[in-house]
Design a protein around this motif. Structure first.
Motif, short mmCIF file in Angstrom:
data_model
loop_
_atom_site.label_atom_id
_atom_site.label_comp_id
_atom_site.label_asym_id
_atom_site.label_seq_id
_atom_site.Cartn_x
_atom_site.Cartn_y
_atom_site.Cartn_z
N UNK A 203 0.62 -1.27 -0.04
CA UNK A 203 -0.03 0.15 0.09
C UNK A 203 1.03 1.29 0.09
N UNK A 204 1.86 1.21 0.70
CA UNK A 204 2.73 2.66 1.21
C UNK A 204 4.03 2.36 0.54
N UNK A 205 4.61 1.50 0.01
CA UNK A 205 6.03 1.10 -0.49
C UNK A 205 6.73 1.21 0.56
N UNK A 206 6.74 1.29 1.88
CA UNK A 206 7.45 1.25 3.00
C UNK A 206 7.96 -0.08 3.09
N UNK A 207 9.04 -0.87 4.09
CA UNK A 207 9.22 -1.71 4.36
C UNK A 207 8.09 -2.36 5.20
N UNK A 208 8.04 -3.68 5.09
CA UNK A 208 6.90 -4.32 6.07
C UNK A 208 7.66 -4.83 7.33
N UNK A 209 6.76 -5.61 8.19
CA UNK A 209 7.40 -6.21 9.40
C UNK A 209 8.30 -7.16 9.23
N UNK A 210 8.39 -7.92 7.99
CA UNK A 210 9.28 -8.94 7.85
C UNK A 210 10.78 -8.47 8.03
N UNK A 211 11.10 -7.23 7.67
CA UNK A 211 12.46 -6.64 7.51
C UNK A 211 12.74 -6.00 8.96
N UNK A 212 12.08 -5.74 9.79
CA UNK A 212 12.39 -5.15 10.98
C UNK A 212 13.22 -5.62 11.86
N UNK A 213 13.05 -6.96 12.26
CA UNK A 213 14.06 -7.58 13.38
C UNK A 213 15.52 -7.55 12.51
N UNK A 214 15.85 -7.68 11.24
CA UNK A 214 17.26 -7.35 10.44
C UNK A 214 17.52 -6.01 10.75
N UNK A 215 16.67 -5.04 10.54
CA UNK A 215 16.98 -3.66 10.42
C UNK A 215 17.47 -3.16 11.59
N UNK A 216 16.71 -3.61 13.03
CA UNK A 216 17.08 -3.51 14.21
C UNK A 216 18.27 -3.95 14.67
N UNK A 217 18.77 -5.17 14.41
CA UNK A 217 19.89 -5.71 14.43
C UNK A 217 20.97 -4.88 13.78
N UNK A 218 20.79 -4.46 12.70
CA UNK A 218 21.72 -3.64 11.97
C UNK A 218 22.09 -2.36 12.67
N UNK A 219 20.88 -1.75 13.22
CA UNK A 219 21.12 -0.43 13.76
C UNK A 219 21.82 -0.76 15.23
N UNK A 220 21.44 -1.57 15.96
CA UNK A 220 22.15 -1.83 17.06
C UNK A 220 23.65 -2.07 16.93
N UNK A 221 23.86 -2.66 15.90
CA UNK A 221 25.55 -3.06 15.67
C UNK A 221 26.00 -1.66 15.21
N UNK A 222 25.51 -0.92 14.64
CA UNK A 222 26.26 0.38 14.09
C UNK A 222 26.36 1.20 15.28
N UNK A 223 25.37 1.24 16.16
CA UNK A 223 25.20 2.23 17.38
C UNK A 223 26.46 1.71 18.08
N UNK A 224 26.64 0.24 18.28
CA UNK A 224 27.85 -0.19 19.16
C UNK A 224 29.07 0.29 18.51
N UNK A 225 29.25 0.20 17.16
CA UNK A 225 30.50 0.48 16.49
C UNK A 225 30.93 1.84 16.58
N UNK A 226 29.89 2.80 16.56
CA UNK A 226 30.07 4.48 16.43
C UNK A 226 29.95 5.23 17.76
N UNK A 227 29.32 4.11 18.90
CA UNK A 227 29.27 4.84 20.21
C UNK A 227 28.04 5.95 20.22
N UNK A 228 27.08 5.71 19.42
CA UNK A 228 26.06 6.54 19.26
C UNK A 228 24.66 6.07 19.95
#
Length: 631
Positions: A203-228
């Motif tokens: 409907x919206x062209x956004x990501x759906x919930x299937x991709x959310x766990x992986x995107x959160x994992x990548x965001x956490x890993x990036x925060x650990x690496x950058x200290x943000x």
């Protein structure tokens, strides 16, 4: 290598030897039985020879005829196979190349390969296969990069994704590889389409919930690496059900599409927006440097969502309630962070909707305190409770006031006169930061206009030059024209200097173009060495007296002071020492080459009402510094 003897030759030889041996044995036996004398034996032997020739000729004919038929059949089969191979090679749908096993040269190519590469077959033959190899495109998506191992280049320079299948064979007596080249364009497009269907909300062209766990994992890993910080924001629309019920599902779908576009427009390029379903969204904010940065985005989101939405002839309005969970304080994985953000979202709804709430109560308290400070500073500007005080900079070599520095103060209704350090660091709002800077420039312009001598040099601190460059440059241009060329200096604190570093060359050039100088007010971590200061290419740098070790005992600090003086002389920058507290410090600095001084020894800062009086007098302490003897 010795040529291999064909099998049919061996068969003929073996057959001939067998027949000859058998004939000799049998004919000798018959001759001995039938011959009565020598003449009979001679005649029988002659007859035996003739018969041998006749019999062996007949047998050889029969054998060779059979072998001929077999060879003819095999030749026909080979010709049929060769014809089918040639037809498949020349006219098959797959692109095929015959490539030398040792030299990698293309020996032959089919029409499909010529069409795919855009070269005629004659141009492909003799060309090294390596010439067709290309590097992967720079803008290749990660998902596509994982699926494509080979890229080739066409005659027109286009890079195409290919799959290669190679089989070793012999061709015209040479060892070659038959390389089947498959263009993956259509296949990858189909894969991408299937991937979008699996991970994209239709409907919206956004990501759906299937991709959310992986995107959160990548965001956490990036925060650990950058200290943000990494933020998970759970957004639920307020009032969507009423729109859906009153205007219908088609109108509700259109509203969701428009809200999705608004959300994407307000977040940053690297942020991720996911539609969970219905009127629920999740926004992932990466590399947050502070709570204030996340608040700026959240306020933009709420403001954009609350704008009316045109739905055909009707208009609808919804708002958003956002709950925010932050890594690392609120969780470390997808489930923990999403659950915390969901809880915070319900708190936002309970608090009145159209707002955001943080899961961590301490974050909420800090935000409330900062919001209250923002409100008070904004009111102080409107109620004219902000003031500019002016502190002189003295040239102790000439005994004159070289200029003045504008220092911001807040006339607090309870706490009295507050220095800028007591309230400016807590603002963290670009719009208000810009408003404060513009107020300071315009107030300085009014104060200078009231002076008897308007040719005084002025130094003014900018709090947020990265917030509104064009507006600030316009205001500085007006003030600079009032003062005259080279009389206005913009001072940047170390924190502001770090934020402005990528834009610093452009800022410096713009300031110099209108006769405004730039000064670094303090030491920047990583740039406080003599070498680093020499490479800043500013007009002035200012050091606190305590950074030079001036605490009444000056032993051991002369070399450090001399190094800074040498940098100033070598680069043409001014060196200003601020915070000079007494006459002894001032005389010591003067003796060591520091002649632009600022501090309480010269009477400190005064408000605009007393500025003319300060500029028209020469204080006793100044006279003592200029004429005094250094111990």
């Amino acid at each position: 290598m010795t040529p291999r003897i064909p099998r049919f030759v061996l068969k003929v030889v073996a057959f001939y030897v067998a027949v000859a041996l058998l004939w000799i044995l049998l004919s000798d036996l018959l001759v001995s039985k039938l011959a009565a004398d020598l003449d009979d034996a001679t005649r029988l032997s002659e007859f035996k020879g003739v018969m041998f020739v006749i019999v062996t000729s007949i047998l050889l004919y029969l054998l060779l005829a059979r072998l001929s038929r077999a060879l003819t059949a095999q030749t026909e089969r080979l010709h049929d196979v060769a014809h089918r191979y040639h037809t498949l090679f020349e006219h098959g749908g797959e692109s095929m190349l015959v490539v030398g096993a040792e030299d990698g040269i293309i020996h032959d190519a089919n029409h499909a390969a010529a069409e795919m590469y855009g070269w005629p077959i004659e141009a492909l033959i003799g060309r090294p296969l390596e010439e067709l190899v290309a590097s992967a495109p720079d803008d290749l998506s990660p998902s596509l990069a994982e699926r494509v191992c080979h890229w080739h280049r066409t005659a027109g320079g286009e890079r195409i994704p290919v799959d290669l299948i190679s089989n070793a064979m012999r061709w015209k007596g040479d060892a070659v590889h038959l390389v089947v080249v498959r263009h993956l364009g259509d296949q990858l497009e189909q894969r991408e389409k299937l991937s979008r269907l699996a991970h994209q909300d239709p409907l919206t062209g956004l990501f759906n919930r299937n991709l959310l766990p992986e995107q959160v994992r990548m965001g956490v890993a990036n925060a650990q690496r950058t200290g943000t910080l990494f933020g998970v924001c759970f957004l639920d629309l307020d009032g969507f059900k009423a729109v859906n019920d009153q205007l219908g599902h088609d109108a509700g779908d259109e509203l969701l599409r428009q809200i999705a576009r608004r959300i994407k427009a307000q977040v940053r390029g690297g942020d991720v927006v996911v539609r969970l379903g219905g009127d629920e969204f999740v926004i992932l904010l990466g590399e947050l440097r502070s709570l204030a940065e996340s608040e700026q985005i959240l306020r933009r989101l709420l403001g954009s969502i609350a704008e009316p939405v045109a739905l055909g002839a009707e208009h609808a309005r919804v708002t958003g309630s956002i709950g925010v969970a932050l890594y690392p304080s609120d969780g470390s994985d997808h489930e923990m962070l999403l659950h915390a953000a969901d809880d915070a979202m319900y708190r936002a709804k309970d608090a009145g909707r159209n707002r955001y709430a943080f899961h961590n109560k301490a974050h909420e308290d800090r935000i409330k305190a900062r919001t209250a400070m923002l409100d008070r500073v904004a009111r102080a500007i409107n109620e004219q409770k902000l003031l500019l005080f002016y502190e002189p900079l003295v040239d102790v070599a000439r005994g004159v006031i070289d200029g003045i520095e504008a220092k911001m103060r807040w006339q607090h209704p309870v706490l009295g006169i507050l220095p800028a350090s007591e309230f400016l660091p807590f603002i963290k709002d670009p719009a208000l930061e810009l408003e404060v800077d513009l107020w300071a420039i315009r107030q300085a312009q009014r104060d200078i206009a009231a002076l008897d001598d308007r040719r005084v040099g002025l130094r003014i601190n900018l709090f947020a030059p990265d917030a509104g460059r064009d507006a600030l440059l316009d205001a500085l241009r007006t003030l600079a024209s009032q003062l005259g060329p080279g009389r206005l200096t913009v001072e940047l604190s170390p924190e502001v200097f770090r934020r402005l570093a990528p834009q610093l060359p452009a800022w410096r050039d713009a300031c110099h173009a209108m006769g405004v100088r730039l000064s670094l007010d303090g030491l920047v971590a990583g740039a406080d060495s003599v070498h680093s200061l020499a490479t800043l290419a500013l007009d002035e740098f200012k050091l606190p007296a305590e950074s030079l070790g001036l605490n009444g005992e000056h032993d051991g600090v002369g070399v450090l002071t001399a190094s800074y003086v040498a940098v100033a002389q070598a680069t043409g920058m001014n060196l200003v020492v601020k915070g000079v507290m007494d006459e002894a410090q001032a005389q010591w600095l003067k003796a060591h080459g520091c002649v632009l001084l600022q501090g309480e020894v010269f009477g400190g800062a005064v408000d605009a009402d007393h500025l003319s009086e300060r500029l028209n007098q020469q204080t006793a302490s100044m006279t003592q510094v200029v004429s005094g003897d250094v111990a």
